[in-house]
Design an enzyme around this catalytic site. Structure first.
Site, PDB file in Angstrom:
ATOM      1  N   GLY A 111       0.820  -1.204   0.000  1.00  0.00           N
ATOM      2  CA  GLY A 111       0.000   0.000   0.000  1.00  0.00           C
ATOM      3  C   GLY A 111       0.857   1.259   0.000  1.00  0.00           C
ATOM      4  O   GLY A 111       0.503   2.272  -0.610  1.00  0.00           O
ATOM      5  N   TYR A 138      -3.614   6.917   7.600  1.00  0.00           N
ATOM      6  CA  TYR A 138      -2.374   6.188   7.356  1.00  0.00           C
ATOM      7  C   TYR A 138      -2.360   5.751   5.907  1.00  0.00           C
ATOM      8  O   TYR A 138      -3.186   4.951   5.492  1.00  0.00           O
ATOM      9  CB  TYR A 138      -2.265   4.961   8.284  1.00  0.00           C
ATOM     10  N   ASP A 237      -8.212   5.478  -0.790  1.00  0.00           N
ATOM     11  CA  ASP A 237      -7.281   4.455  -0.312  1.00  0.00           C
ATOM     12  C   ASP A 237      -8.099   3.288   0.245  1.00  0.00           C
ATOM     13  O   ASP A 237      -8.621   3.360   1.353  1.00  0.00           O
ATOM     14  CB  ASP A 237      -6.375   5.077   0.760  1.00  0.00           C
ATOM     15  N   GLU A 238      -8.178   2.230  -0.558  1.00  0.00           N
ATOM     16  CA  GLU A 238      -8.952   1.038  -0.178  1.00  0.00           C
ATOM     17  C   GLU A 238      -8.021  -0.057   0.360  1.00  0.00           C
ATOM     18  O   GLU A 238      -8.415  -1.226   0.446  1.00  0.00           O
ATOM     19  CB  GLU A 238      -9.705   0.497  -1.395  1.00  0.00           C
ATOM     20  N   THR A 294      11.244  -3.139 -10.154  1.00  0.00           N
ATOM     21  CA  THR A 294      11.540  -4.258 -11.045  1.00  0.00           C
ATOM     22  C   THR A 294      10.600  -5.448 -10.887  1.00  0.00           C
ATOM     23  O   THR A 294      10.105  -5.982 -11.862  1.00  0.00           O
ATOM     24  CB  THR A 294      13.006  -4.690 -10.858  1.00  0.00           C
TER      25      THR A 294
HETATM   26  C1  LIG Z   1      -1.548  -0.521   5.664  1.00  0.00           C
HETATM   27  C2  LIG Z   1      -2.051   0.625   4.914  1.00  0.00           C
HETATM   28  C3  LIG Z   1      -1.267   1.247   3.933  1.00  0.00           C
HETATM   29  C4  LIG Z   1       0.149   0.836   3.672  1.00  0.00           C
HETATM   30  O1  LIG Z   1       0.237  -0.465   3.165  1.00  0.00           O
HETATM   31  P1  LIG Z   1       1.578  -1.305   3.330  1.00  0.00           P
HETATM   32  O2  LIG Z   1       1.275  -2.585   2.650  1.00  0.00           O
HETATM   33  O3  LIG Z   1       1.834  -1.455   4.795  1.00  0.00           O
HETATM   34  O4  LIG Z   1       2.660  -0.570   2.650  1.00  0.00           O
HETATM   35  C5  LIG Z   1      -1.821   2.274   3.196  1.00  0.00           C
HETATM   36  N1  LIG Z   1      -3.076   2.681   3.425  1.00  0.00           N
HETATM   37  C6  LIG Z   1      -3.858   2.126   4.355  1.00  0.00           C
HETATM   38  C7  LIG Z   1      -5.249   2.620   4.540  1.00  0.00           C
HETATM   39  C8  LIG Z   1      -3.369   1.077   5.147  1.00  0.00           C
HETATM   40  O5  LIG Z   1      -4.131   0.547   6.104  1.00  0.00           O
END
Ligand SMILES: *Cc1c(COP(=O)(O)O)cnc(C)c1O
Length: 438
Positions: A111, A138, A237-238, A294
């Site tokens: 994410g 986050y 952001d899902e 990559t």
């Molecule tokens: C966990 C999370 C991220 C980041 O994902 P990672 O796989 O830890 O890099 C981004 N956005 C949200 C809403 C998250 O819960």
């Protein structure tokens, strides 16, 4: 190799900076919705390993897809050559994600890199360098995604210059109402944050790490309207709450949003490193060689992604998550009758938070040690779960979407007992001193 336990070896090898250890659990395997602890004890997993274990552990669909694809790997990099699993996964994602016009898909590993890519490409393609996001949000832990996040865990570094962090209205603690936040945004637009400088707003349709907060009805839609008026793109952001977890395929559908960009992570890989961004062609095709990693979109991880999407469909996990999630929420809500400490049970589908309070009338959060003790006692009693929230007072339940009804009963009984035992003083401060993470 040594007589030390896995936990002891972990303590002397793995860097603290990459850890969020909420209990002494160290795992040597997993089966279905259970994690197998060193020594052989099996625990009910109510954490989904923070989200990726959307189908639990060792689901045959993922095992078979990954095995087949690694036996005959179509290269190891989507950068140089197209591969069938990645292209099919992009087709599937486009088919299940509502949106207008021509769109393109980018793949990453997490994410964090997906939100990072979104920030970079939005800035480059729109020529606007500011972003709007929320206090408590986050979006990841790479410099771009961290720079637009508002979680307390991000205060190790400075936010990105020009980021506007708004309060996220919380219906349980309405310190800032939806109207007040929108009024603040209007005021910012009129004064120090000219909207033509803003590329996009990043939205968690259900704020997860910030405390499992479901926004007030209509708030996000009103925010979207205000931003659209100024050509500000809507990024949803899902990563944690998407792909069937909320009881709909996409959590933003509960809010009636029509995002420009959608970011996927965690569950999409079913445990393998995989993330994706879907966005308008004119943004995502900004330039070649612009967002390269990559091994991103490699055929093995993409095969896992295809298996996850097919399984969501085949096993009816959207409907299951809504139904089992309601049962679980009801079971947890029923505990509030016995336990004064439970101030609120909220969420959508199988993304559930239990807000712990010192006092129901003031809604003052419990100290973090109390939350940590409940996690610790829950672990001793046989269930794995964690906590979130800017005040570290919210138990988080993000189980595999394959959770069955009996496991809901089992899980709720463990939470019940854990709260009772902690309230009765059976866990000491010393027990949890090393498990206070954020
Ligand atoms: C966990 C999370 C991220 C980041 O994902 P990672 O796989 O830890 O890099 C981004 N956005 C949200 C809403 C998250 O819960």
């Amino acid at each position: 190799m040594s007589n030390l336990s896995l936990r002891e070896r972990d303590a002397t090898t793995i860097a603290q900076i990459g850890k969020l250890r909420f209990s002494p659990l160290s795992v040597v395997g997993g089966r279905g919705n259970r994690l197998i602890e060193e020594g052989g004890r099996s625990l009910l997993d109510l954490s989904g390993s923070a989200g990726p274990a959307i189908l639990g552990y060792g689901h045959p669909a993922i095992v078979e897809a990954v095995a087949a694809s690694i036996r005959d790997m179509a290269g190891a990099s989507l950068l140089l050559y197209p591969n069938e699993p990645a292209v099919s996964l992009a087709e599937r994602l486009l088919a299940i994600t509502p949106g207008n016009g021509e769109r393109r898909v980018w793949f990453g590993h997490s994410g964090s890199d997906a939100n990072d890519c979104a920030v970079r490409v939005l800035q480059a393609a729109t020529g606007r360098s500011r972003f709007i996001s929320f206090i408590g949000s986050y979006h990841g832990n790479l410099s771009g995604s961290m720079g637009i996040s508002g979680h307390t865990a991000m205060t190790h570094t400075l936010p990105r210059p020009g980021v506007l962090l708004l309060p996220y209205p919380d219906p349980f603690r309405p310190q800032f109402s939806a109207e007040a936040v929108l009024a603040l945004l209007d005021y910012q637009f009129e004064t120090t944050c000219p909207p033509h400088q803003v590329a996009a707003v990043f939205i968690e349709p259900l704020m997860s790490d910030g405390g499992l907060i479901v926004p007030p009805p209509g708030f996000l839609k009103a925010l979207q309207e205000r931003c659209r008026r100024h050509g500000i793109r809507i990024v949803v952001d899902e990563v944690k709450v998407g792909l069937a977890r909320s009881g709909m395929m996409h959590c933003f559908q509960h809010e009636g949003l029509t995002p420009d960009l959608v970011v996927f992570g965690k569950g999409i890989g079913g445990g393998l490193p995989l993330s994706a961004v879907i966005g308008p062609k004119e943004i995502m095709d900004h330039a070649p060689a612009f967002a390269l990693q990559t091994t991103a979109g490699n055929p093995v991880a993409a095969s896992a992604g295809n298996a996850v999407l097919k399984t969501i469909d085949r096993e009816g996990l959207v409907e299951r998550s809504a139904r089992v999630g309601t049962l679980f929420s009801e079971a947890l809500r029923a505990l509030a009758a016995k336990h004064e400490i439970i101030g609120d049970v909220r969420g959508r589908g199988l993304a559930i938070g239990v807000d712990l309070v010192k006092d129901r009338s003031t809604r003052e959060p419990v100290p973090a040690t109390t939350t940590a003790k409940i996690i610790y006692r829950g672990y001793e009693l046989g269930a794995a779960f964690t906590y979130v929230g800017l005040k570290a007072n919210v138990l988080e339940f993000m189980p595999p979407l394959t959770l069955i009804e009996d496991e809901v009963t089992e899980g709720a009984a463990i939470v019940d007992q854990a709260i009772a035992d902690v309230t009765a003083g059976k866990v000491s401060d010393a027990d949890v001193v090393s498990f206070m993470m954020w």
